[in-house]
Design a protein around this motif. Structure first.
Motif, PDB file in Angstrom:
ATOM      1  N   ASP A  25       0.540  -1.195  -0.113  1.00 16.16           N
ATOM      2  CA  ASP A  25       0.391   0.207   0.020  1.00 16.16           C
ATOM      3  C   ASP A  25       1.064   1.093   0.286  1.00 16.16           C
ATOM      4  O   ASP A  25       1.995   0.988   0.532  1.00 16.16           O
ATOM      5  N   GLY A  26       0.819   1.981  -1.461  1.00 18.77           N
ATOM      6  CA  GLY A  26       1.404   3.718  -0.993  1.00 18.77           C
ATOM      7  C   GLY A  26       2.126   3.326  -2.188  1.00 18.77           C
ATOM      8  O   GLY A  26       1.997   3.014  -3.309  1.00 18.77           O
ATOM      9  N   GLU A  27       3.244   4.545  -2.154  1.00 26.07           N
ATOM     10  CA  GLU A  27       3.976   5.159  -3.631  1.00 26.07           C
ATOM     11  C   GLU A  27       5.526   4.992  -2.735  1.00 26.07           C
ATOM     12  O   GLU A  27       5.524   5.171  -2.111  1.00 26.07           O
ATOM     13  N   MET A  28       6.204   3.912  -3.964  1.00 25.66           N
ATOM     14  CA  MET A  28       7.396   4.331  -3.282  1.00 25.66           C
ATOM     15  C   MET A  28       7.938   3.779  -5.084  1.00 25.66           C
ATOM     16  O   MET A  28       7.871   3.739  -5.555  1.00 25.66           O
ATOM     17  N   PRO A  29       8.929   5.135  -5.496  1.00 28.65           N
ATOM     18  CA  PRO A  29       9.651   5.370  -6.789  1.00 28.65           C
ATOM     19  C   PRO A  29      10.500   4.184  -7.099  1.00 28.65           C
ATOM     20  O   PRO A  29      11.096   3.376  -6.187  1.00 28.65           O
TER      21      PRO A  29
END
Ligand code: FES
Length: 127
Positions: free
Chosen positions: A77-81
């Protein structure tokens, strides 16, 4: 960002899967060790691996430079580049797998499964 984390080895022990929608709810109810499940904040400019270490956790790594996959995590869950210069093939990045030594979540909250080097698709790449 506030990161909630879970150790991939716990999934194997309990027969849980990364795809389980209630994975982190099950983890919260399972009375896990604080090194296997918990949360911490990531300071600006720290990678996820550095943040884990600052909080006293010994997450796996080797090269610290995006070249070995020992530090792989799954973003549930969430955003990580996913920086361009790294070893992960596109089919793994599409599944949300990231390298904790070269990036950190950019969303306010993230759920991260660490120790992904034990996932067969990742362990094949281990150097
Ligand atoms: Fe080698 Fe992160 S420690 S890719």
């Amino acid at each position: 960002p506030l990161v909630e984390f879970l150790n991939f080895e716990v999934l194997e022990d309990h027969g849980w899967a990364l795809e389980d929608e209630d994975l982190f709810e099950k983890a919260a109810d399972a009375n896990l060790r604080s090194s296997d499940f918990g949360r911490f904040y990531v300071d600006p400019n720290d990678t996820l691996l550095e943040a884990a270490e600052k909080n006293g956790f010994a997450w796996p790594f080797a090269c610290r430079g995006g070249a070995c996959t020992n530090c792989a995590v799954a973003v549930v869950d969430g955003e990580m580049p996913s920086p361009a210069s790294h070893i992960l093939p596109p089919d793994l990045t599409e599944k949300g797998i990231r390298l904790s030594c070269i990036a950190a979540p950019v969303s306010d909250d993230a759920k991260i499964v660490y120790n992904l080097k034990h996932l067969p698709e990742v362990s094949e790449l281990l150097l």
